[in-house]
Write a protein that holds these residues in place. Structure first.
Motif, short mmCIF file in Angstrom:
data_model
loop_
_atom_site.label_atom_id
_atom_site.label_comp_id
_atom_site.label_asym_id
_atom_site.label_seq_id
_atom_site.Cartn_x
_atom_site.Cartn_y
_atom_site.Cartn_z
N GLY A 94 -7.98 -1.33 -7.99
CA GLY A 94 -7.11 -1.86 -7.20
C GLY A 94 -7.26 -0.82 -5.58
N PRO A 95 -6.94 -0.79 -4.92
CA PRO A 95 -7.44 -0.17 -3.57
C PRO A 95 -5.98 1.31 -3.44
N GLY A 96 -5.11 1.26 -4.75
CA GLY A 96 -3.83 1.97 -4.59
C GLY A 96 -2.43 1.36 -4.34
N LYS A 107 0.79 -1.45 -0.10
CA LYS A 107 -0.08 -0.43 0.09
C LYS A 107 0.88 1.05 0.07
N PHE A 141 0.71 7.84 -6.64
CA PHE A 141 -0.25 7.17 -6.52
C PHE A 141 -0.90 6.25 -7.21
#
Lengths: 115, 112
Positions: A107-109, A9, A88
């Motif tokens: 996706g969440p990055g 993350k 990001f």
């Protein structure tokens, strides 16, 4: 659960080092994408792949590389040639051209910071 | 080429206020239109979509109608909540490829 995973993350790297961002999907999607997001600039396409073993440059491919050896995986390498890599990074997938206009799932990055 | 233009932000509203976020587009052929939402520190989630003229997409109280005559896809909600605070992106896919073209996004803040 079906979805897209990105790891890690948060990622910190020293200037001049290459770094690889992971993206995996279990949605059985043919197409996968990498975007870069900077404050106030929306999303910009880096690379995309419509099918295994094939990929195309997006709008800002310089300094990046990808591979698509498996349907479920599309890793992105940020090379030392990328002048401003702190950003990001978002991975996405879709059914692809089989259904025109099909939406992309994100996706969440991964937030990459180059020190 | 294809492009999406969103109104300038940020937007700040009080809870229960009416929301409109403007989006216009330029594209060849007949694009599919999308609204995505991004909560802080997260990826994008599809909010709603429309694939042909006069279609209305709706989800979680949000609505948007595909207006071909004005090339617009404005997002509306009758009564916003604090939990709607996020960044909203308008986007399109046109032609045979599957690439999304995004607007720059707009930040919505809803205060109690």
């Amino acid at each position: 659960d079906g979805g897209i995973t990105q790891s890690p993350k948060y990622l910190f790297r020293k200037e001049g080092q290459n770094v690889t961002l992971s993206c995996e999907q279990n949605l059985n999607h043919d197409a996968m994408y990498w975007y870069r997001q900077d404050p106030g600039q929306g999303l910009r396409l880096i690379y995309y792949s419509q099918i295994v073993n094939d990929f195309q440059k997006g709008d800002i491919a310089e300094g990046y590389s990808v591979s698509r050896e498996k349907k479920e995986s599309f890793p992105l390498t940020v090379t030392s040639a990328q002048k401003n890599p702190t950003a990001f990074y978002l991975c996405a997938s879709s059914i692809g051209t089989a259904i025109p206009g099909s939406e992309q799932f994100f996706g969440p990055g991964t937030r990459l910071t180059v020190l | 080429g294809d492009s999406v233009t969103q109104m300038e932000g940020p937007v700040t509203l009080s809870e229960e206020a009416f929301l409109t976020i403007n989006c216009t587009y330029t594209a060849t052929g007949y694009p599919s239109l999308f609204w995505y939402v991004q909560y802080p520190g997260e990826g994008l989630q599809l909010l709603l979509k429309a694939t042909k003229a006069d279609d209305k997409g709706s989800n979680k109280g949000f609505e948007a109608t595909y207006r071909k005559e004005t090339t617009s896809f404005h997002l509306e909600k009758g009564s916003v909540q604090v939990s709607d605070s996020a960044v909203y992106f308008c986007a399109l896919i046109s032609g045979a490829n599957s690439k999304l073209t995004f607007g720059k996004g707009i930040t919505l803040s809803v205060r109690p």
